[in-house]
Design a protein around this motif. Structure first.
Motif, PDB file in Angstrom:
ATOM      1  N   ILE A 101     -18.030   0.276  -3.925  1.00  0.00           N
ATOM      2  CA  ILE A 101     -16.768  -0.229  -4.392  1.00  0.00           C
ATOM      3  C   ILE A 101     -15.763   0.887  -4.226  1.00  0.00           C
ATOM      4  CG2 ILE A 101     -15.479  -0.284  -6.895  1.00  0.00           C
ATOM      5  CD1 ILE A 101     -17.695  -0.721  -8.393  1.00  0.00           C
ATOM      6  N   ASP A 102     -14.717   1.009  -3.394  1.00  0.00           N
ATOM      7  CA  ASP A 102     -13.349   1.748  -2.993  1.00  0.00           C
ATOM      8  C   ASP A 102     -12.201   1.469  -3.784  1.00  0.00           C
ATOM      9  OD1 ASP A 102     -13.464   2.878   0.083  1.00  0.00           O
ATOM     10  OD2 ASP A 102     -11.365   2.335  -1.154  1.00  0.00           O
ATOM     11  N   VAL A 103     -12.319   2.444  -4.716  1.00  0.00           N
ATOM     12  CA  VAL A 103     -11.550   2.744  -6.125  1.00  0.00           C
ATOM     13  C   VAL A 103     -10.166   2.371  -5.580  1.00  0.00           C
ATOM     14  CG1 VAL A 103     -10.550   3.517  -8.285  1.00  0.00           C
ATOM     15  CG2 VAL A 103     -13.704   3.410  -7.064  1.00  0.00           C
ATOM     16  N   TYR A 104     -10.055   3.400  -4.855  1.00  0.00           N
ATOM     17  CA  TYR A 104      -7.890   4.069  -4.730  1.00  0.00           C
ATOM     18  C   TYR A 104      -7.174   3.533  -3.163  1.00  0.00           C
ATOM     19  CZ  TYR A 104     -10.309   6.859  -8.726  1.00  0.00           C
ATOM     20  OH  TYR A 104     -10.306   7.484  -9.569  1.00  0.00           O
ATOM     21  N   PRO A 105      -5.992   3.537  -3.606  1.00  0.00           N
ATOM     22  CA  PRO A 105      -4.936   2.866  -2.592  1.00  0.00           C
ATOM     23  C   PRO A 105      -5.040   3.913  -1.468  1.00  0.00           C
ATOM     24  CG  PRO A 105      -4.132   3.367  -4.633  1.00  0.00           C
ATOM     25  CD  PRO A 105      -5.502   3.855  -4.816  1.00  0.00           C
TER      26      PRO A 105
ATOM     27  N   CYS B 115       0.948  -1.100   0.083  1.00  0.00           N
ATOM     28  CA  CYS B 115      -0.056   0.205   0.159  1.00  0.00           C
ATOM     29  C   CYS B 115       1.172   1.174   0.077  1.00  0.00           C
ATOM     30  CB  CYS B 115      -1.081  -0.141   1.025  1.00  0.00           C
ATOM     31  SG  CYS B 115      -2.190  -1.622   1.073  1.00  0.00           S
ATOM     32  N   LEU B 116       0.221   2.031  -0.836  1.00  0.00           N
ATOM     33  CA  LEU B 116       1.096   3.931  -0.958  1.00  0.00           C
ATOM     34  C   LEU B 116       1.007   4.283   0.842  1.00  0.00           C
ATOM     35  CD1 LEU B 116       0.351   5.653  -4.280  1.00  0.00           C
ATOM     36  CD2 LEU B 116       1.981   3.487  -3.373  1.00  0.00           C
ATOM     37  N   SER B 117       1.803   5.240   0.977  1.00  0.00           N
ATOM     38  CA  SER B 117       1.654   6.059   2.294  1.00  0.00           C
ATOM     39  C   SER B 117       0.635   6.942   2.037  1.00  0.00           C
ATOM     40  CB  SER B 117       3.194   6.440   2.742  1.00  0.00           C
ATOM     41  OG  SER B 117       3.944   7.327   1.385  1.00  0.00           O
ATOM     42  N   ALA B 118       0.257   7.421   0.752  1.00  0.00           N
ATOM     43  CA  ALA B 118      -0.858   8.720   1.053  1.00  0.00           C
ATOM     44  C   ALA B 118      -1.922   7.858  -0.094  1.00  0.00           C
ATOM     45  CB  ALA B 118      -0.252   9.610   0.987  1.00  0.00           C
ATOM     46  N   SER B 119      -2.834   8.650  -0.421  1.00  0.00           N
ATOM     47  CA  SER B 119      -3.470   8.234  -1.263  1.00  0.00           C
ATOM     48  C   SER B 119      -3.552   8.730  -2.305  1.00  0.00           C
ATOM     49  CB  SER B 119      -5.838   8.511  -0.951  1.00  0.00           C
ATOM     50  OG  SER B 119      -5.804   8.378  -0.042  1.00  0.00           O
ATOM     51  N   ILE B 120      -3.626   7.809  -3.632  1.00  0.00           N
ATOM     52  CA  ILE B 120      -3.678   8.410  -4.362  1.00  0.00           C
ATOM     53  C   ILE B 120      -4.151   9.662  -5.184  1.00  0.00           C
ATOM     54  CG2 ILE B 120      -4.656   7.219  -6.208  1.00  0.00           C
ATOM     55  CD1 ILE B 120      -2.290   6.554  -8.289  1.00  0.00           C
ATOM     56  N   ALA B 121      -3.918  10.386  -6.137  1.00  0.00           N
ATOM     57  CA  ALA B 121      -4.259  11.365  -7.003  1.00  0.00           C
ATOM     58  C   ALA B 121      -5.988  10.820  -8.194  1.00  0.00           C
ATOM     59  CB  ALA B 121      -3.499  12.198  -7.742  1.00  0.00           C
ATOM     60  N   VAL B 122      -7.065  11.610  -7.417  1.00  0.00           N
ATOM     61  CA  VAL B 122      -8.169  10.723  -8.767  1.00  0.00           C
ATOM     62  C   VAL B 122      -8.122  12.507  -9.072  1.00  0.00           C
ATOM     63  CG1 VAL B 122      -8.564   9.354  -6.680  1.00  0.00           C
ATOM     64  CG2 VAL B 122      -9.653  11.901  -6.534  1.00  0.00           C
ATOM     65  N   GLY B 123      -8.987  11.985  -9.606  1.00  0.00           N
ATOM     66  CA  GLY B 123     -10.671  13.235 -10.812  1.00  0.00           C
ATOM     67  C   GLY B 123     -11.247  13.549 -10.277  1.00  0.00           C
TER      68      GLY B 123
ATOM     69  N   TYR C 199     -20.107  -5.978  -1.818  1.00  0.00           N
ATOM     70  CA  TYR C 199     -19.295  -4.557  -2.196  1.00  0.00           C
ATOM     71  C   TYR C 199     -17.583  -4.721  -2.573  1.00  0.00           C
ATOM     72  CZ  TYR C 199     -22.004  -2.185   1.414  1.00  0.00           C
ATOM     73  OH  TYR C 199     -22.678  -1.736   1.963  1.00  0.00           O
ATOM     74  N   ILE C 200     -17.051  -4.212  -3.751  1.00  0.00           N
ATOM     75  CA  ILE C 200     -15.762  -4.889  -4.554  1.00  0.00           C
ATOM     76  C   ILE C 200     -14.531  -3.126  -3.754  1.00  0.00           C
ATOM     77  CG2 ILE C 200     -14.594  -4.167  -5.978  1.00  0.00           C
ATOM     78  CD1 ILE C 200     -17.027  -4.860  -7.718  1.00  0.00           C
ATOM     79  N   LEU C 201     -13.963  -4.110  -3.736  1.00  0.00           N
ATOM     80  CA  LEU C 201     -12.537  -3.482  -3.021  1.00  0.00           C
ATOM     81  C   LEU C 201     -11.404  -3.465  -4.000  1.00  0.00           C
ATOM     82  CD1 LEU C 201     -10.159  -3.033   0.106  1.00  0.00           C
ATOM     83  CD2 LEU C 201      -9.909  -3.764  -1.708  1.00  0.00           C
ATOM     84  N   LEU C 202     -10.901  -2.023  -4.559  1.00  0.00           N
ATOM     85  CA  LEU C 202     -10.124  -2.048  -5.960  1.00  0.00           C
ATOM     86  C   LEU C 202      -9.114  -1.513  -5.202  1.00  0.00           C
ATOM     87  CD1 LEU C 202     -11.964  -1.162  -9.085  1.00  0.00           C
ATOM     88  CD2 LEU C 202     -10.678  -3.385  -8.247  1.00  0.00           C
TER      89      LEU C 202
ATOM     90  N   ASN D 158     -10.591  -3.609   6.206  1.00  0.00           N
ATOM     91  CA  ASN D 158      -9.372  -3.685   4.963  1.00  0.00           C
ATOM     92  C   ASN D 158      -9.319  -2.233   4.463  1.00  0.00           C
ATOM     93  OD1 ASN D 158      -9.396  -6.240   4.158  1.00  0.00           O
ATOM     94  ND2 ASN D 158     -11.558  -6.470   4.291  1.00  0.00           N
ATOM     95  N   LEU D 159     -10.396  -1.613   4.994  1.00  0.00           N
ATOM     96  CA  LEU D 159      -9.714  -0.267   4.681  1.00  0.00           C
ATOM     97  C   LEU D 159      -8.621   0.426   5.854  1.00  0.00           C
ATOM     98  CD1 LEU D 159     -13.012   2.092   4.478  1.00  0.00           C
ATOM     99  CD2 LEU D 159     -11.376   1.062   2.528  1.00  0.00           C
ATOM    100  N   ASN D 160      -8.618   0.545   6.667  1.00  0.00           N
ATOM    101  CA  ASN D 160      -7.945   0.021   7.508  1.00  0.00           C
ATOM    102  C   ASN D 160      -7.724  -0.431   8.889  1.00  0.00           C
ATOM    103  OD1 ASN D 160      -6.014   1.579   9.887  1.00  0.00           O
ATOM    104  ND2 ASN D 160      -7.886   3.983  10.057  1.00  0.00           N
ATOM    105  N   LEU D 161      -6.374  -1.325   8.041  1.00  0.00           N
ATOM    106  CA  LEU D 161      -5.800  -2.790   8.587  1.00  0.00           C
ATOM    107  C   LEU D 161      -5.207  -2.011   9.866  1.00  0.00           C
ATOM    108  CD1 LEU D 161      -3.594  -4.340   6.379  1.00  0.00           C
ATOM    109  CD2 LEU D 161      -6.105  -5.092   6.865  1.00  0.00           C
TER     110      LEU D 161
END
Length: 624
Positions: free
Chosen positions: A372-376, A20-28, A395-398, A104-107
């Motif tokens: 659907i939870d999309v971004y890391p 997992c990245l240390s921060a969320s990825i930028a999104v549109g 529910y979908i995790l991506l 799963n969103l926050n281990l």
């Protein structure tokens, strides 16, 4: 340097671990589809969750009211409907889904992990309260049981109740079941520890750069170096070795975790009277054991074509020596830039439209929901999955980075989700959730349909070649890589069942041996690769990985029938998706036109792969 493949998400294949990245990825800024879970749809507050938990606690006490009464069809039906098909089960599923999604969103979120622990304890309590049921029914004479379960009111549940009239079925007694239930909260916890260690606490390696500075090889930095023209090949090889050795200092810990997990599954198998863990795992899903051996044999026979593909790739890239990170290079000059999530959703929709309006209506429902939870994000679990709540509301995790592979992952996970939705819409609650064995057929079929669509709609030969390479990569990862894992896993259980403990160095030796059986000398073997087994989370689910390999074979047959417009191919496939877990895997797949017990099914899949390699080689040879 040729175009990069998979960008950030390629790490799954490069070092077999997506961190997992240390921060969320930028999104549109203006996405038209929801990109985050709305867990308030399950519970508006944790207090509401607690209220349902307390209500379930009261409800499960009712099991004991049926002790001594399960001797007729009407009472048995009443019991199972009350405790396994109605409000109690629905509420329990909702409680578990909320806790699992939150974790799963926050281990490292203590609230959700506490909920999971509470539910494990409550499940243990219920298993103890209901431990009398099977022994009580099976204590009845066989003739009486046959009479009871032939009653028309139980006919809708005949497959689920089949063991009650099996003269050879010998379950644990009440005392043993109660004891095992009491131990349940302490069992099968290795995967939770693994996820925290692997996705949160495992440190990234460091390396000295050519200018003398120290570089931390997190996911983003590693990819930037590997596909940058600023660094020479020797430094990239050193980075690859460092990334591979990420697990080296922790292999004893990972070996102990895997030993604990495998030993637990083996103990449970023995308690249930099975001779091997594999037999127990396959019987749990009513899968014929012959299937495992047939797909392994097919894999060994197909390894030559796998190596032919790898060698062709090396030739096309002009490589005398091909390393693992080279496998992410394209021969094609086409490469899609960052794919916005909205565009990905629309593209997958077009690809799956061949499945008809009813399927697409469910697709639209799913992507328009907040499920659907999309971004890391920081501390979010890696990878992707679909989790169904009572079948109807999956529910979908991506972890979406914008690569074409991430689009394929969307197609994969939504295949799981729609399968659940279709089964829930036609089956009673007992059969609403399909087993993982058939679930992977639905997801993999979607991926194959997606790549078929992209190849058929390519603007030119370069784009078509790009998606041919993606398809080959997807097939090899789903079939050959998973068989590597499966064969390694089989050796793990052979050692455990022989009374041995898992030794990190012996595991690493076995991993290298199995890996080279499939890839031969087509890829340079770096010493650090021997530790990659420690990065495979699916090894913590007993005999799970082989299902990917079998199911891509079945999906290939289904996709071929659909794309060739064979009579009733789509209708037969959709009928299969509506059946849930209402029969054995073999019988269910027969509805879709697939026979898992026929060796030709696996040979056809290998011929399909060989044909793709032929096409690939022809293009490469024409370019030389």
């Amino acid at each position: 340097m040729k175009n990069m493949r998979r960008m950030l998400s390629l790490l799954l294949a490069l070092i077999m671990s997506v961190g997992c990245l240390s921060a969320s990825i930028a999104v549109g800024d203006a996405e038209k589809y929801p990109v985050s879970w709305d867990l308030s749809a399950l519970y508006a507050s944790k207090e509401d969750w607690q209220a349902d938990y307390d209500r379930v606690e009261e409800m499960i006490q009712g099991h004991t009211e049926y002790r001594g009464k399960l001797d007729n069809a009407q009472t048995i039906l009443e019991y199972y409907q009350k405790f396994y098909m109605g409000e109690l089960t629905a509420t329990q599923t909702q409680l578990n889904t909320y806790a699992q999604l939150g974790m799963n969103l926050n281990l490292v979120d203590a609230d959700y992990s506490t909920m999971a622990a509470m539910l494990a304890q409550q499940n243990s309590e219920e298993l103890q309260l209901s431990a009398f049921v099977e022994p009580e029914i099976l204590a009845l004479p066989l003739e009486k049981r046959e009479e009871i379960f032939s009653d028309p009111i139980l006919e809708p549940y005949a497959y689920a109740f089949r063991s009650y009239t099996d003269p050879d079925y010998a379950p644990l007694g009440e005392e043993a079941q109660s004891t095992l239930a009491a131990l349940e909260p302490a069992l099968n916890r290795a995967v939770e520890i693994y996820n925290i260690l692997n996705d949160v606490e495992l440190p990234s390696p460091t390396i000295t750069a050519p200018d003398g500075s120290t570089i931390t090889l997190d996911d983003t930095t590693y990819v930037e170096i590997i596909y940058s023209d600023e660094y020479d090949r020797d430094f990239k090889i050193a980075c690859n070795q460092a990334a591979l050795e990420k697990y080296a200092a922790f292999t004893n810990t990972f070996a102990a975790l895997l030993d604990s997990c495998a030993s637990t599954y083996w103990a449970e198998a023995q308690l249930s009277g099975y001779e091997t863990t594999r037999a127990a795992a396959m019987d749990a899903e009513d899968v014929d054991p012959a299937i495992y051996d047939m797909v392994l044999e097919a894999g060994h026979e197909g390894a030559a074509d796998y190596q032919r593909y790898l060698d062709a790739h090396a030739r096309a890239c002009g490589l005398d020596e091909q390393y693992a990170f080279d496998l992410k290079l394209y021969v094609s000059n086409y490469y899609p830039e960052y794919i916005e999530y909205d565009d990905a959703v629309d593209d997958v929709r077009k690809a799956l439209s061949v499945l008809g309006d009813d399927y697409i209506a469910l697709y639209d429902e799913m992507v328009s929901s907040s499920r659907i939870d999309v971004y890391p994000a920081q501390n979010k679990i890696s990878g992707g999955f679909s989790l169904s709540i009572n079948g109807a509301d999956p529910y979908i995790l991506l972890n979406y980075y914008g690569s074409d592979t991430d689009v394929s992952t969307l197609a994969h996970e939504i295949g799981h989700a729609i399968y659940s939705m279709m089964s829930a819409g036609t089956q009673n609650p007992t059969y609403a959730n399909a087993t993982i064995f058939t679930q992977e057929v639905a997801s993999t079929t979607n991926e194959l349909l997606y790549y078929n669509y992209k190849m058929n709609n390519a603007a030119d030969d370069e784009e078509k070649l790009y998606y041919l390479e993606e398809l080959l990569d997807m097939f090899t990862n789903t079939f050959f890589y998973q068989l590597i894992y499966a064969e390694f896993e089989d050796n793990v259980y052979a050692a455990i069942e022989a009374g041995e403990s898992l030794d990190a160095e012996q595991l690493s030796d076995k991993w290298a041996e199995v890996f080279k059986t499939y890839r031969g000398d087509s890829v340079v073997w770096l010493d650090g690769a021997r530790y990659q087994w420690a990065s495979i989370s699916h090894l913590y689910y007993d005999y799970y990985v082989y299902k990917y390999a079998t199911d891509v074979c079945y999906a290939a047959a289904i996709c071929k029938a659909i794309t060739e417009k064979q009579p009733n191919a789509v209708e037969n496939y959709l009928d299969f998706l509506k059946l849930g877990s209402s029969d054995s895997a073999v019988n269910l797949l027969s509805v879709a036109g697939v026979n898992p017990l026929d060796e030709s099914t696996y040979k056809d899949a290998m011929e399909y792969f060989s044909g793709l390699v032929d096409e690939y080689e022809a293009i490469i040879d024409a370019r030389q």
